[in-house]
Motif scaffolding. Structure first.
Motif, short mmCIF file in Angstrom:
data_model
loop_
_atom_site.label_atom_id
_atom_site.label_comp_id
_atom_site.label_asym_id
_atom_site.label_seq_id
_atom_site.Cartn_x
_atom_site.Cartn_y
_atom_site.Cartn_z
N GLN A 19 -12.79 -9.14 8.69
CA GLN A 19 -13.16 -7.88 8.04
C GLN A 19 -14.14 -7.09 8.91
O GLN A 19 -14.00 -5.86 9.04
N GLU A 35 -7.99 -0.34 2.14
CA GLU A 35 -8.49 -1.50 2.86
C GLU A 35 -10.02 -1.42 3.00
O GLU A 35 -10.71 -2.42 2.78
N LEU A 93 -6.90 -9.21 1.33
CA LEU A 93 -7.49 -8.91 2.63
C LEU A 93 -6.77 -9.65 3.73
O LEU A 93 -6.18 -10.72 3.51
N PHE A 126 -3.67 -6.72 5.96
CA PHE A 126 -4.06 -6.28 4.63
C PHE A 126 -2.83 -5.91 3.81
O PHE A 126 -1.94 -5.22 4.28
N ASP A 127 -2.76 -6.43 2.59
CA ASP A 127 -1.61 -6.19 1.71
C ASP A 127 -2.10 -5.48 0.46
O ASP A 127 -2.87 -6.03 -0.32
N ASN A 128 -1.63 -4.25 0.29
CA ASN A 128 -2.04 -3.44 -0.85
C ASN A 128 -0.96 -3.34 -1.91
O ASN A 128 -1.07 -2.59 -2.88
N ARG A 177 -12.35 -5.52 11.81
CA ARG A 177 -11.59 -4.34 11.39
C ARG A 177 -12.51 -3.13 11.25
O ARG A 177 -12.18 -2.02 11.69
N MET A 237 -7.66 2.80 9.50
CA MET A 237 -7.70 1.95 8.31
C MET A 237 -7.46 2.81 7.09
O MET A 237 -7.95 3.95 7.00
N SER A 238 -6.70 2.26 6.16
CA SER A 238 -6.46 2.97 4.91
C SER A 238 -7.70 2.94 4.03
O SER A 238 -8.54 2.04 4.14
N THR A 243 -11.56 -2.20 -0.34
CA THR A 243 -11.45 -3.62 -0.69
C THR A 243 -12.43 -4.46 0.11
O THR A 243 -13.06 -5.38 -0.42
N ILE A 244 -12.56 -4.16 1.41
CA ILE A 244 -13.49 -4.91 2.25
C ILE A 244 -14.92 -4.76 1.76
O ILE A 244 -15.65 -5.75 1.57
N PRO A 251 -5.33 -6.22 -4.27
CA PRO A 251 -5.09 -6.18 -2.82
C PRO A 251 -5.61 -7.42 -2.12
O PRO A 251 -6.66 -7.98 -2.48
#
Length: 819
Positions: free
Chosen positions: A673, A687, A617, A608-610, A676, A683-684, A690-691, A615
């Motif tokens: 997803q 993330e 996934l 995951f890139d924020n 995760r 998990m942040s 976003t999911i 962002p």
């Protein structure tokens, strides 16, 4: 499927002549064009005279020696698009041949018995449904030996009406086969309205049902809802609340205990073994089946608030078998009206005025032929001490500790030549093991393909040269002479339960001395990773030698053995093997990406890139422990490399390309997803948000809902881990979860998954959805009301030391004053 859909292509009859041997006597309605002696020997297996009745299965259109065209009698030649690159190929449909052999003893005959075999050729993989009519037809032929019997059988099978049978997509089949509910997809049988699309004419289709005082409810749920109702009435007064016409959150009425498809508070609609209403617990068990939420097999009594929950456990602590849904007046989808199991389509075959009931399975894939049993296969080959022969990295992914079933799976996916030997065993039993092996390698038909087309459930000496010429054949034989044949790589003796690896397998399939290029660096990085600690000198030596233990396979087999020991059903074992093959494919995709820089049959691996404005996934397979993940890649490298050289690999690449174009959910890796949400150690908030927002935005239509639910196996918790987001600290996550559940709830199958949630999760959903709807309604009413008449501003001189006239506009200045 139509009533004249060509269910039966040909009917064959063979008999054993004392002088001429096995002879093919009749081919109806026309000759197949295949060597008659080959067909006769396939229909009359070795030792058939020792069995009163026996079943054999074989295929046509596999190779040049048994190819027929057209595949439908009296039809024009027809080919099927099966080319790997998507271009049409001259390859007709595979024909499954179900053959019944019967020995009728008669002392007046020279051999003291008469041996006949009657077979039908069909394109359907669920050939077991034709056994009753085949039995009756063979009895008919013994009493009246003429070709008219074959004509009656041909007409009877082809007159079977399947026009009303629902045709399920792959994802619908996945959902159906993972659910033990007998009312799954009942709306497709005409027992209820079509899938709901939100709200109908401003009125919820899930209406409140008036309840009697004698009915049983959960006081916990009822008390909470009553308090919510009192509080809402106090705050809103006499304001009438109207249902929004568009799709929105469920109203209080639709969530009432009696009529809610989410609360399921009416225990009278369920039958239990003890005759008492089990309520919500029975609904969950009938949905999940006899499996537990976790993958382990511990037993613990429920502490649910519902009084009926404890009834879901038997006296020994085991979960009861699944319950059937009985008629109930409040079920909005009338699923209970489907008295019969919706996993099957019930029809009849009329043969000589006899109505033969037929149960056609609806969730069968082409790689699943016949009524196979993985449990029987596992029980027959469960002893590691009976494995003999040299160790080969393609087969022994865990060294000498590799389980025989894992050896078989590795041989299947790496394209080895496999023989099942059943000396003095019925040919039908040997055929069943071959078909079970094909299902094992393909993930029960749901993941890989290409195994049935190279399988020969019953093979014999007469056509030995032909089927042994097929690369990576999977054959079943009864003649022990094949044990000394040099043409197999793996031999499984059904009688002894032994597994033998060919002595010259290293010569046939040479491998390099070390790991493939790229893997040693992975192992070294795993060895010196700071995530794990090496506790002893022995551990350091083992790590330094880069001998990675593939414990995942052993843990999986132990889990399967425990499930069988606890008497779990065949359906659960099949679902678990489907998951196993799915994970193997995702692991192979990661390996291919590491080796070549890209993968042809999976999403690229990324986290995951924020950092970006939007962002991004993550995707690809997930390892909670990267060190263990690298070791697992190293341990599986050889079998993955061998698999990449088979047709099965080419098929999965083509299937992935098609899925990229045809899947309802596009643009992100759904499996990543969900993994995760289910297994991530941390998990942040970004993330998770976003999911859930991505799922809520991309799961709206029926096809999208079905695709999401196909990933959520009930034995793995179903919606359980997604429902945890209802308790997240961020409001945006909770709102997105409610949106997603509202969209699932618009369809009957989504309601079934929501029913499987526990009391606390369902109450959290009800409370948040109800509160949000009330808020939206109040805001809408406030927006629709005319604004109150405003008086002209008047400011006293005491406030500003100055009196402003009412006709002068007063505006604030930049420094805060007025002008």
């Amino acid at each position: 499927m139509g009533s004249d859909g060509g269910h039966c292509s040909f009917v064959l009859l063979a008999e054993f002549d004392i002088l001429a041997g096995a002879q093919l006597k009749y081919q109806f309605p026309q000759p197949l064009g295949v060597d008659e002696s080959v067909l006769a020997m396939s229909m009359l297996p070795d030792g058939a005279e020792t069995q009163l009745d026996d079943w054999t299965i074989f295929f046509l259109n596999q190779t040049a020696f048994n190819t027929i065209s057209p595949v439908l009698a009296l039809d024009t030649p027809e080919v099927k698009t099966t080319a790997l690159d998507g271009e049409p190929a001259q390859k007709p449909d595979l024909l499954c041949v179900l053959n019944l052999v019967r020995t009728k003893h008669d002392k007046t005959l020279d051999r003291g018995a008469k041996v006949l075999a009657l077979a039908i050729c069909t394109r359907h993989p669920f050939i077991q449904i034709f056994k009753p009519v085949l039995l009756m037809a063979l009895d008919d032929y013994f009493s009246d030996p003429s070709q008219d019997c074959l004509a009656r059988l041909f007409d009877a099978v082809n007159s079977m009406n399947l026009s009303a049978a629902p045709i399920l997509t792959r994802n619908e089949k996945m959902v159906m086969r993972s659910s033990d509910r007998k009312d799954i997809f009942a709306e497709k049988f005409g027992h209820g309205p079509p899938p709901l699309q939100g709200w109908n004419n401003g009125k919820s289709l899930l209406q409140h049902r008036s309840t009697n005082s004698g009915e049983s409810f959960s006081s916990f749920e009822e008390g909470i809802l009553m308090r919510n109702k009192d509080r809402d009435e106090a705050t809103m007064g006499a304001v009438s609340v109207q249902q929004p016409t568009a799709q929105s959150s469920p109203s209080e009425a639709s969530f009432s205990l009696g009529g809610s498809a989410v609360w399921v508070g009416d225990e009278s609609g369920l039958d239990t073994a003890s005759g008492e209403g089990g309520g919500e617990a029975d609904s969950i068990i009938s949905f999940v089946g006899s499996s537990t939420v976790a993958s382990t097999h511990r037993r613990r009594r429920s502490t649910d608030a519902s009084s009926g929950s404890s009834q879901a456990h038997a006296k020994d602590g085991m979960l009861r078998p699944s319950m059937s849904h009985t008629p109930s007046s409040f079920d909005p989808y009338m699923r209970s009206g489907a008295v019969k199991d919706t996993h099957f389509f019930h029809t009849t075959v009329v043969y000589k005025d006899h109505q033969l009931p037929i149960k056609m399975p609806l969730a069968t894939f082409p790689e699943e032929v016949g009524d196979y049993s993985l449990i029987t296969l596992i029980k027959a080959f469960s002893s590691q001490t009976l494995v003999s022969g040299p160790l080969h990295p393609h087969l022994h992914t865990n060294g000498p500790q590799t389980h025989p079933i894992i050896i078989l799976f590795n041989a299947l996916v790496t394209g080895k030549r496999i023989i099942f030997l059943g000396h003095k065993k019925p040919a039908g039993e040997v055929s069943s093991f071959v078909l079970s092996a094909c299902a094992l390698g393909s993930g029960c038909g749901a993941v890989l393909r290409g195994f049935i087309e190279r399988s020969f459930p019953y093979a014999n000496l007469n056509n030995k040269d032909e089927w042994e010429a097929v690369p990576a054949y999977i054959a079943g034989v009864t003649n022990p002479i094949f044990k000394s044949s040099p043409t197999w790589d793996l031999l499984l003796d059904i009688s002894a339960g032994s597994v033998t690896v060919a002595r010259d397998i290293h010569t046939t399939y040479p491998t390099t001395g070390g790991m493939p290029l790229g893997i040693p660096s992975l192992v070294r990085s795993a060895t010196f990773s700071t995530e794990g600690s090496l506790g002893s000198e022995e551990d350091m030596v083992r790590a330094g030698n880069a001998k990675a233990d593939n414990n995942a396979d052993n843990l999986f087999i132990e889990d399967i053995k425990s499930a069988i020991e606890y008497h779990y059903g065949e359906s659960l074992v099949r679902v678990r093997f489907t998951e196993y093959v799915l994970r193997f494919v995702r692991l192979a995709s990661r390996y291919e990406e590491d080796m070549t820089g890209s993968t042809k049959f999976g999403y690229p691996s990324s986290a995951f890139d924020n950092r970006a404005p939007n962002p991004r996934l993550g995707s690809g397979i997930v390892f909670n422990d990267e060190s263990a993940g690298r070791k697992e890649l190293a341990a599986n490298s050889h079998r993955i490399e061998a698999w990449r050289k088979t047709n099965s690999y080419e098929y999965i690449c083509a299937d992935f390309r098609n899925a990229q174009l045809m899947d309802a959910i596009q643009g992100f890796d759904v499996s990543h997803q969900l993994f995760r949400l289910r297994n991530a150690k941390s998990m942040s908030d970004a993330e998770v948000s976003t999911i859930m927002r991505t799922l809520a935005e991309n799961v709206k239509t029926y096809d999208q809902v079905i695709e999401l639910l196909a990933y959520l196996m009930p034995h793995g918790g179903g919606l359980l881990h997604i429902a945890f987001c209802l308790f997240h600290q961020k409001e945006s996550v909770r709102e997105a979860t409610v949106d997603l559940f509202n969209q699932l709830r618009a369809y009957p199958v989504g309601v079934l998954f929501l029913q499987a949630l526990n009391h606390f999760q369902r109450y959290a959903y009800v409370r948040q959805a109800h509160a949000r709807e009330k808020r939206l309604v109040v805001e809408q009413q406030q927006y629709q009301q005319p604004p109150p008449q405003q008086q002209p501003p008047f400011y006293s001189s005491t406030s500003f030391n100055r009196t402003y006239s009412t006709d002068r506009m007063v505006t604030p200045t930049i420094n805060g004053g007025f002008q």
